[in-house]
Design an enzyme around this catalytic site. Structure first.
Site, PDB file in Angstrom:
ATOM      1  N   ALA A   1       9.819 -13.736  -8.804  1.00 38.02           N
ATOM      2  CA  ALA A   1       8.399 -14.076  -8.675  1.00 38.02           C
ATOM      3  C   ALA A   1       7.819 -14.624  -9.972  1.00 38.02           C
ATOM      4  CB  ALA A   1       7.605 -12.844  -8.220  1.00 38.02           C
ATOM      5  N   LEU A   2       8.315 -14.133 -11.103  1.00 39.26           N
ATOM      6  CA  LEU A   2       7.808 -14.593 -12.398  1.00 39.26           C
ATOM      7  C   LEU A   2       8.195 -16.057 -12.640  1.00 39.26           C
ATOM      8  CD1 LEU A   2       6.178 -13.500 -14.819  1.00 39.26           C
ATOM      9  CD2 LEU A   2       8.338 -12.943 -15.923  1.00 39.26           C
ATOM     10  N   SER A   3       9.424 -16.429 -12.252  1.00 35.33           N
ATOM     11  CA  SER A   3       9.847 -17.835 -12.334  1.00 35.33           C
ATOM     12  C   SER A   3       8.958 -18.727 -11.487  1.00 35.33           C
ATOM     13  CB  SER A   3      11.279 -18.006 -11.825  1.00 35.33           C
ATOM     14  OG  SER A   3      12.179 -17.245 -12.550  1.00 35.33           O
TER      15      SER A   3
ATOM     16  N   THR B   1       8.761  -9.098 -12.350  1.00 34.85           N
ATOM     17  CA  THR B   1       9.363  -9.675 -13.559  1.00 34.85           C
ATOM     18  C   THR B   1      10.694 -10.370 -13.252  1.00 34.85           C
ATOM     19  OG1 THR B   1      10.306  -7.515 -14.062  1.00 34.85           O
ATOM     20  CG2 THR B   1       8.274  -8.102 -15.200  1.00 34.85           C
TER      21      THR B   1
ATOM     22  N   ASN C   1      13.023  -5.483  -5.214  1.00 37.69           N
ATOM     23  CA  ASN C   1      12.393  -6.572  -5.966  1.00 37.69           C
ATOM     24  C   ASN C   1      11.467  -7.405  -5.088  1.00 37.69           C
ATOM     25  OD1 ASN C   1      13.233  -6.369  -8.613  1.00 37.69           O
ATOM     26  ND2 ASN C   1      14.990  -7.744  -8.383  1.00 37.69           N
TER      27      ASN C   1
ATOM     28  N   ASP D   1      20.702  -5.224 -14.103  1.00 34.87           N
ATOM     29  CA  ASP D   1      19.693  -4.860 -13.112  1.00 34.87           C
ATOM     30  C   ASP D   1      20.212  -5.057 -11.684  1.00 34.87           C
ATOM     31  OD1 ASP D   1      18.023  -4.220 -15.161  1.00 34.87           O
ATOM     32  OD2 ASP D   1      16.638  -5.895 -14.886  1.00 34.87           O
TER      33      ASP D   1
ATOM     34  N   ASP E   1       7.645 -24.352   0.426  1.00 35.51           N
ATOM     35  CA  ASP E   1       9.086 -24.095   0.424  1.00 35.51           C
ATOM     36  C   ASP E   1       9.389 -22.649   0.786  1.00 35.51           C
ATOM     37  OD1 ASP E   1       9.432 -26.656  -0.420  1.00 35.51           O
ATOM     38  OD2 ASP E   1      10.733 -26.150  -2.098  1.00 35.51           O
TER      39      ASP E   1
END
Lengths: 295, 295, 295, 295
Positions: free
Chosen positions: D193-195, D190, D148, D73, D179
């Site tokens: 941001a998902l983390s 995905t 992204n 990706d 932070d």
């Protein structure tokens, strides 16, 4: 034959072909090694062609040196409940996906159990919780043990949402409006509590976690407290609900109007035996797929 | 004058009028009560018109029976670092919003401190962590103490994301790709670790929590382990990053290429004094606004 | 009298003194201004000394230019359900803590409602969901509208945990084992879904969110999809449970064995009127206490 | 040869044997099918024995009908940045673990690309963000595109924690101490941001999500707003920090003292081609391991 273990009980809860196969293999092995083998009554019906001494579920741990469970974590919890009061150690042969508690693979069952019977094993004691439900007059109406978790749930007829107060060692902790509360042992911290956002508690710590379920106050977070905490949950009766308490996912017990629940460490502990190469973090990594990253 | 405490040190870190006012009030009170008062060198400059014996920050806890901090939790942590090696107890008078550690309100400072000096107090010992950074040859390059947390951070020049291995007591726990890792004490569990989704650890439990920061593996969750755990973090050198370690938010220490970090319980503990009516959960409720629900 | 609004309906759901006071004040004001005032039948009983024309709850929005609700967000949702099919706009005067939907404070009710009646207002259209329950033969057994959320719940007799498949626009999304699923509108995204870890959806976006409840798969996360999505949930019948569906927290509808649920955007929308100075983010900040930081 | 696509550009970013193999296979195939093939300058060096027409990275999409990326990706995002201004469609052949964007497996590359070239494909347009950094006088100092996410980060020299204000369409949203902040497209939802706990945004919705990073206010939650929102972030200069902005994980841009950032939808969109059997949810299920439950 081992000098450590003479009388061994066997239990398998589910009727599935691969499970029966492991059951038969183990039965034959233990008989050939001259152990005094007791097979739980319902389990014995799965292998009717073998000549077996049977034992009732309730007496599974009585006068027994070791209980071997064939199945998943649910089956081990079920067998363990019977064994607690007799302080009998327990091991699990896994059938299905790898369990957190049943850590022997069926293909190596004979080898690993042979080693354990020869005295080569790790013993671990897992803490057990006790939930005691009182009515409005302080009278005990029911009680149960929990190896994983004590879960406060809404009334079965009402909508979601309960309101209750939590005290620890008589100190007021919080009033909460939520769908319920999970009180989990380290063993249970990788079960339902984990789905609810609770932390993983390493089994060696003497602590429990309180995980609020869908709390209306967004700053309510999972708390970890000493396992010696006396947790008391009082239901706010103005909501006219009769919430329930479920231990380890069992049929919930109803809390009477004005009633309360005490959750304490039980006098019993779960004695789990593991093969000598058992590694808690290896199980965690495997079960939680820690190897597979997003990218 | 108290028989418990004879020599008392005073420290205030920030120059704000309301803080100076409390500092002056306390100084006058303690002098009038004939305590042997020592004011930290920089603090003394805030009240130049008063005649004071001064003490250097580094010797704040030396030959001192009690340290009184005026300020927020950050000031208390700063003073505590000096006091640890002398095992001197510490109390905090809060100036600003209520702190988790500084639990005496300024308007009742004389009264509460009077009670504490008269021997009416609760003493609590909070565990302290020690971070030791080694280079690729195993040589110690730097070390620091942490009352709240040891935080592994990316290199200041690189993008986010580090790759590292975690071991506990020599057992491999996990390989992780993430923005870093927070290792927090119960004291630190309500600070940075809480923002990162970590659990609240009640101060009485002898445990620490490891909170992954933005992990690439979504099943990485906060873990709570014994405070006696020997945590070792090894950086995967193939990423050519030089990550850093920050203790309690202080200037980060750089980890050399091929280096690793050991995080252990320190031999020191923080001795916190509280008024007799101190209540941990009351502080939690107030700080986390547990009274205010969504609806 | 306004030329925008001639016939106005009033409803208050709860019997509390401060609510009745606001009800009486508004009634008197609207009568003195010569509006054609209709008071909902049960509401009228709260002010029996006033001469009133009444209207049944079911016809609240029929031939009415505006509905004014006095109460909380729950009361507004209740009134809105009657108004949807008539496309009548609605405003809320808050009684209690500030609501997300009822944004007029009682002390400024006359002033703000006067402005709205004079044509000075913001109009907002909020999307509405429709849940349609089918049996195993595809026959519709029940249906309901939801302004906040459609929630899939376990059977009232079974333990927690349901197993179901989700499809969107006939594409298979996932099989899920969990305590249920919340499908929320932007309006509902700040209600139950938020407690469950869902995102806040700004009201202007034409989207809904699916929030899994305590999923057994830790990587299941809230998803946001187009509000035009045709969501279909099929229950896995091998678990022999009869899960339920609750719209906006109302009495749950039972899903028959082998049944399924369709969730779609309704043909109706909620017409919400706000004062001209209404500000969505101001409400968010106030309700979620965004001003108060940890430290 | 296809009538849809005549000139095709090829790019591979990493030098790995399996990648070069796919590159060579595709080159040979496209040449044999008489397409006008352009290979990116650095990519061409990976297959020096083949006779190739080359194209600079900057002109990858210029006068090109299709760009084929071989890699992950990250490589696709890199190539896409060059293609945006030329509006050239792009497809990805995955080398490594399955990507969210690169959805053609190398073993079926010839077949799938053949189908796409024959006109059998799905075309999808993904929204792109534009970050514009202004100094204290409102002058633009730098700008960048993001497929992204646009991530606000602390200064590289300071400790963690920034303080900033967020406005959307000139309405004040919140002041935040954290932070940083992730502003992600559906494509980026995905990724990082998902983390950080953000929701998954289905690619068809015209929305972006703002995900706070370790916010000091525990009630700060991810928000989803219209992609047409004009987001403005102003740094509180009293902290004397110079935070940074990173687009898609690229080298961060420094925000001057008193500066601010505007984040808007770009005029460009990413044109992604997929095989006809492409299924977004299939990719999600595979990448997020939705099949594997806790128990």
């Amino acid at each position: 034959m081992s000098t450590h273990f003479k009388t061994i009980a066997l239990i398998a809860r589910q009727n599935r072909p691969e499970l029966t196969e492991t059951l038969e293999t183990l039965t034959t092995y233990l008989q050939s090694e001259n152990y005094d083998l007791l097979v739980e009554t319902h389990t014995a019906k799965l292998i009717p062609h073998l000549k077996l001494k049977t034992v009732a579920y309730e007496e599974l741990g009585k006068d027994t040196d070791l209980i071997i469970v064939i199945g998943g974590d649910g089956s081990l919890l079920y067998a363990a409940k019977s064994a607690l009061k007799y302080n009998t150690p327990i091991i699990g042969v896994n059938r299905g996906t790898l369990g957190f508690l049943t850590d022997i693979n069926p293909e190596e069952a004979i080898e690993k159990i042979g080693e354990i019977l020869a005295g080569k094993y790790q013993e671990e004691r897992r803490l057990v919780l006790e939930a005691v439900i009182h009515d409005g007059h302080g009278k005990i109406v029911s009680q149960a043990l929990a190896l994983n978790d004590v879960v406060l749930l809404p009334s079965k007829d009402s909508a979601r949402m309960i309101q209750f107060d939590v005290k620890i060692n008589k100190e007021f902790v919080c009033s909460q409006r939520s769908d319920g509360l999970i009180v989990a042992t380290p063993t249970g911290s990788t079960a339902y509590a984990l789905s609810g956002g609770g932390p993983i508690l390493s089994p060696e710590i003497d602590a429990i976690t309180l995980v609020p379920m869908f709390p209306h106050t967004l700053t309510m977070r999972p708390i970890v407290v000493s396992a010696n905490s006396k947790v008391k949950i009082t239901i706010s009766n103005n909501l006219e609900t009769k919430p329930r308490v479920s231990c380890d996912g069992e049929t919930p017990l109803v809390i009477p109007a004005d009633g309360h629940i005490h959750i304490n460490k039980s006098q019993y502990t779960l004695r789990l035996l593991h093969p000598q190469d058992y590694d808690y973090y290896h199980t965690l990594r495997t079960k939680l797929h820690w190897g597979t990253a997003l990218c």
